[in-house]
Design a protein around this motif. Structure first.
Motif, PDB file in Angstrom:
ATOM      1  N   VAL A 132      -4.847  -8.723  -2.824  1.00  0.00           N
ATOM      2  CA  VAL A 132      -6.246  -9.028  -2.506  1.00  0.00           C
ATOM      3  C   VAL A 132      -6.457 -10.530  -2.577  1.00  0.00           C
ATOM      4  CG1 VAL A 132      -7.015  -6.842  -3.512  1.00  0.00           C
ATOM      5  CG2 VAL A 132      -7.152  -8.930  -4.852  1.00  0.00           C
ATOM      6  N   ASN A 133      -7.452 -11.010  -1.846  1.00  0.00           N
ATOM      7  CA  ASN A 133      -7.956 -12.353  -2.095  1.00  0.00           C
ATOM      8  C   ASN A 133      -9.459 -12.354  -1.873  1.00  0.00           C
ATOM      9  OD1 ASN A 133      -8.249 -12.571   0.697  1.00  0.00           O
ATOM     10  ND2 ASN A 133      -6.668 -14.129   0.933  1.00  0.00           N
ATOM     11  N   ALA A 134     -10.081 -13.385  -2.352  1.00  0.00           N
ATOM     12  CA  ALA A 134     -11.534 -13.465  -2.269  1.00  0.00           C
ATOM     13  C   ALA A 134     -11.957 -13.864  -0.869  1.00  0.00           C
ATOM     14  CB  ALA A 134     -12.057 -14.488  -3.273  1.00  0.00           C
ATOM     15  N   GLN A 135     -13.076 -13.311  -0.408  1.00  0.00           N
ATOM     16  CA  GLN A 135     -13.566 -13.686   0.918  1.00  0.00           C
ATOM     17  C   GLN A 135     -14.188 -15.069   0.930  1.00  0.00           C
ATOM     18  OE1 GLN A 135     -15.933 -10.864   3.082  1.00  0.00           O
ATOM     19  NE2 GLN A 135     -14.246  -9.417   3.275  1.00  0.00           N
ATOM     20  N   THR A 136     -14.607 -15.541  -0.213  1.00  0.00           N
ATOM     21  CA  THR A 136     -15.132 -16.900  -0.291  1.00  0.00           C
ATOM     22  C   THR A 136     -14.409 -17.639  -1.409  1.00  0.00           C
ATOM     23  OG1 THR A 136     -16.873 -16.178  -1.797  1.00  0.00           O
ATOM     24  CG2 THR A 136     -17.423 -16.254   0.538  1.00  0.00           C
ATOM     25  N   GLY A 137     -14.288 -18.927  -1.235  1.00  0.00           N
ATOM     26  CA  GLY A 137     -13.614 -19.724  -2.259  1.00  0.00           C
ATOM     27  C   GLY A 137     -12.109 -19.703  -2.074  1.00  0.00           C
ATOM     28  N   ALA A 138     -11.404 -19.769  -3.170  1.00  0.00           N
ATOM     29  CA  ALA A 138      -9.939 -19.821  -3.131  1.00  0.00           C
ATOM     30  C   ALA A 138      -9.377 -18.570  -2.453  1.00  0.00           C
ATOM     31  CB  ALA A 138      -9.378 -19.918  -4.550  1.00  0.00           C
ATOM     32  N   ASN A 139      -8.412 -18.747  -1.563  1.00  0.00           N
ATOM     33  CA  ASN A 139      -7.888 -17.589  -0.841  1.00  0.00           C
ATOM     34  C   ASN A 139      -6.455 -17.247  -1.214  1.00  0.00           C
ATOM     35  OD1 ASN A 139      -6.670 -19.718   0.386  1.00  0.00           O
ATOM     36  ND2 ASN A 139      -7.067 -19.053   2.482  1.00  0.00           N
ATOM     37  N   ASN A 140      -6.015 -17.701  -2.402  1.00  0.00           N
ATOM     38  CA  ASN A 140      -4.699 -17.295  -2.834  1.00  0.00           C
ATOM     39  C   ASN A 140      -4.683 -15.791  -3.099  1.00  0.00           C
ATOM     40  OD1 ASN A 140      -6.336 -18.653  -5.103  1.00  0.00           O
ATOM     41  ND2 ASN A 140      -5.027 -17.213  -6.206  1.00  0.00           N
ATOM     42  N   LEU A 141      -3.529 -15.193  -2.887  1.00  0.00           N
ATOM     43  CA  LEU A 141      -3.390 -13.747  -3.011  1.00  0.00           C
ATOM     44  C   LEU A 141      -3.062 -13.338  -4.442  1.00  0.00           C
ATOM     45  CD1 LEU A 141      -1.258 -13.177   0.205  1.00  0.00           C
ATOM     46  CD2 LEU A 141      -3.549 -12.265  -0.183  1.00  0.00           C
ATOM     47  N   PHE A 142      -3.649 -12.210  -4.850  1.00  0.00           N
ATOM     48  CA  PHE A 142      -3.293 -11.560  -6.105  1.00  0.00           C
ATOM     49  C   PHE A 142      -2.559 -10.275  -5.747  1.00  0.00           C
ATOM     50  CE2 PHE A 142      -5.572 -13.983  -9.308  1.00  0.00           C
ATOM     51  CZ  PHE A 142      -6.423 -14.736  -8.520  1.00  0.00           C
ATOM     52  N   PHE A 143      -1.366 -10.119  -6.284  1.00  0.00           N
ATOM     53  CA  PHE A 143      -0.517  -8.991  -5.938  1.00  0.00           C
ATOM     54  C   PHE A 143      -0.437  -7.963  -7.052  1.00  0.00           C
ATOM     55  CE2 PHE A 143       1.741 -10.097  -2.033  1.00  0.00           C
ATOM     56  CZ  PHE A 143       1.510 -11.453  -1.925  1.00  0.00           C
ATOM     57  N   GLY A 144      -0.168  -6.728  -6.656  1.00  0.00           N
ATOM     58  CA  GLY A 144       0.256  -5.718  -7.600  1.00  0.00           C
ATOM     59  C   GLY A 144       1.733  -5.897  -7.902  1.00  0.00           C
ATOM     60  N   THR A 145       2.259  -5.067  -8.786  1.00  0.00           N
ATOM     61  CA  THR A 145       3.655  -5.207  -9.212  1.00  0.00           C
ATOM     62  C   THR A 145       4.635  -4.625  -8.200  1.00  0.00           C
ATOM     63  OG1 THR A 145       3.356  -3.196 -10.496  1.00  0.00           O
ATOM     64  CG2 THR A 145       3.209  -5.278 -11.692  1.00  0.00           C
ATOM     65  N   GLY A 146       4.116  -3.986  -7.169  1.00  0.00           N
ATOM     66  CA  GLY A 146       4.986  -3.454  -6.129  1.00  0.00           C
ATOM     67  C   GLY A 146       5.404  -2.020  -6.398  1.00  0.00           C
ATOM     68  N   THR A 147       5.638  -1.280  -5.318  1.00  0.00           N
ATOM     69  CA  THR A 147       6.149   0.087  -5.395  1.00  0.00           C
ATOM     70  C   THR A 147       7.405   0.166  -4.537  1.00  0.00           C
ATOM     71  OG1 THR A 147       3.963   1.088  -5.696  1.00  0.00           O
ATOM     72  CG2 THR A 147       5.735   2.521  -4.889  1.00  0.00           C
ATOM     73  N   ARG A 148       8.480   0.559  -5.178  1.00  0.00           N
ATOM     74  CA  ARG A 148       9.734   0.711  -4.428  1.00  0.00           C
ATOM     75  C   ARG A 148       9.787   2.120  -3.857  1.00  0.00           C
ATOM     76  NH1 ARG A 148      13.974  -2.418  -4.201  1.00  0.00           N
ATOM     77  NH2 ARG A 148      13.180  -3.696  -5.911  1.00  0.00           N
ATOM     78  N   LEU A 149       9.925   2.198  -2.546  1.00  0.00           N
ATOM     79  CA  LEU A 149      10.021   3.495  -1.865  1.00  0.00           C
ATOM     80  C   LEU A 149      11.455   3.714  -1.402  1.00  0.00           C
ATOM     81  CD1 LEU A 149       8.825   6.028  -0.462  1.00  0.00           C
ATOM     82  CD2 LEU A 149       8.417   4.591   1.543  1.00  0.00           C
ATOM     83  N   THR A 150      12.000   4.850  -1.788  1.00  0.00           N
ATOM     84  CA  THR A 150      13.316   5.251  -1.298  1.00  0.00           C
ATOM     85  C   THR A 150      13.141   6.529  -0.497  1.00  0.00           C
ATOM     86  OG1 THR A 150      14.420   4.317  -3.239  1.00  0.00           O
ATOM     87  CG2 THR A 150      15.652   5.927  -1.936  1.00  0.00           C
ATOM     88  N   VAL A 151      13.579   6.494   0.763  1.00  0.00           N
ATOM     89  CA  VAL A 151      13.500   7.678   1.620  1.00  0.00           C
ATOM     90  C   VAL A 151      14.906   8.206   1.813  1.00  0.00           C
ATOM     91  CG1 VAL A 151      12.800   8.600   3.853  1.00  0.00           C
ATOM     92  CG2 VAL A 151      11.470   6.761   2.783  1.00  0.00           C
ATOM     93  N   ILE A 152      15.062   9.472   1.452  1.00  0.00           N
ATOM     94  CA  ILE A 152      16.376  10.106   1.536  1.00  0.00           C
ATOM     95  C   ILE A 152      16.505  10.806   2.886  1.00  0.00           C
ATOM     96  CG2 ILE A 152      17.897  11.822   0.486  1.00  0.00           C
ATOM     97  CD1 ILE A 152      16.271  11.364  -2.111  1.00  0.00           C
ATOM     98  N   PRO A 153      17.590  10.523   3.619  1.00  0.00           N
ATOM     99  CA  PRO A 153      17.740  11.137   4.944  1.00  0.00           C
ATOM    100  C   PRO A 153      17.871  12.656   4.855  1.00  0.00           C
ATOM    101  CG  PRO A 153      19.332   9.371   4.633  1.00  0.00           C
ATOM    102  CD  PRO A 153      18.668   9.596   3.307  1.00  0.00           C
TER     103      PRO A 153
END
Lengths: 114, 114
Positions: free
Chosen positions: B93-114
Motif C-alpha cells: 500500500v501507499n498513501a494517496q497523498t503525501g509520501a508515496n513509498n510502498l509499505f509491503f506485507g511479508t509475502g506469501t510463497r505459493l507453490t503449485v504442484i503439477p
C-alpha cells in the motif's frame, strides 16, 4: 524499453568492509526508491529521490548508509562499514512523475555480510 | 503508521485449484493498493493495482483482487492456478497523498504442484 537494472546482483563482504550498490532507473523516471528485505521479513522502504534530491530518507537505518543520485540518473547506495544485520536484498524502483504511484522494480542486489 | 499483513506465509496448491491470498492493511487515510509477484529468479512485477472506482480489479495472468474498505482488505484471487504461478506474492500500500513509498506485507510463497 529497458527496465530498472541493479549492480551487482550478489555481493559477499566481511563485516567492517564497504560496499556500493548501483541502480539505473528506467530512462525518464524522475522518482527513484531504495528498499531492503531482510531475510524472512517484509520489504522496507529506505529512501526516495526526485531527480537528484532526497525527497524522503526516513527509512534509512543509520548513518552507515549513504545514498546519492548525482545528475538525477543512476543512484548509488553505500554501506560503510557493513555490519552483519545489513545482510539482505536491496531493491531499487523507479516511477514517472505523472504516474508516481506505480513503481517498477529492479532485480535486487543480494548482500551477505560475514 | 502504515502496516500490511499477509496471513499466509506458504500456500501449496495443486494445478487447477482456486487461490485466495489474504491481505489486510492498517492506515488512517486513503490508500492505493498493489499486488506484486516475484517469480523464481526474476524481479518484482506489478500484478494489479487499485486507486479508486470499481473495487474489483483485474490484473495480468488471470488474477483479480477485491478491495473491501470496511475490512481494510485487498485479497488476491485466481480461479484456477497453474504450475507457472509458483512465485512469491506481495501485497503493498501507499498513501494517496503525501509520501508515496510502498509499505509491503511479508509475502506469501505459493507453490503449485503439477
Amino acid at each position: 524499453e529497458a527496465g530498472v537494472t541493479q549492480f551487482p546482483s550478489h555481493s559477499v563482504i566481511e563485516k567492517g568492509q564497504t560496499v556500493t550498490l548501483r541502480c539505473d532507473p528506467i530512462s525518464g523516471h524522475d522518482n527513484l526508491y531504495w528498499y531492503r528485505r531482510v531475510m524472512g521479513k517484509e520489504i522496507k522502504f529506505l529512501l526516495h529521490f526526485v531527480k537528484e534530491s532526497k525527497q524522503d530518507e526516513s527509512g534509512m537505518p543509520n548513518n552507515r548508509f549513504l545514498a546519492e543520485r548525482t545528475g538525477g540518473t543512476y543512484s548509488t547506495l553505500k554501506v560503510q562499514p557493513a555490519e552483519l544485520e545489513d545482510s539482505g536484498v536491496y531493491f531499487c524502483a523507479s516511477s514517472q512523475i505523472r504516474d508516481q504511484e506505480t513503481q517498477y522494480f529492479g532485480p535486487g542486489t543480494r548482500l551477505l555480510v560475514l | 503508521a502504515q502496516s500490511v499483513s499477509q496471513h499466509n506465509h506458504h500456500v501449496i496448491l495443486s494445478e487447477a485449484a482456486s487461490l485466495e491470498l489474504g491481505c489486510n492493511y492498517s492506515y488512517g487515510g486513503t490508500v492505493n493498493l498493489f499486488w506484486y509477484v516475484q517469480y523464481p529468479g526474476q524481479h518484482l512485477q506489478l500484478l494489479l493495482k487499485y486507486f479508486s472506482g470499481d473495487p474489483l480489479v483485474k490484473g495480468i495472468k488471470g488474477f483479480e483482487a477485491e478491495f473491501i474498505k470496511s475490512k481494510f482488505s485487498f485479497n488476491l484471487r485466481k480461479p484456477s492456478v497453474q504450475w507457472s504461478d509458483t512465485a512469491e506474492y506481495f501485497c503493498a500500500v501507499n498513501a494517496q497523498t503525501g509520501a508515496n513509498n510502498l509499505f509491503f506485507g511479508t509475502g506469501t510463497r505459493l507453490t503449485v504442484i503439477p
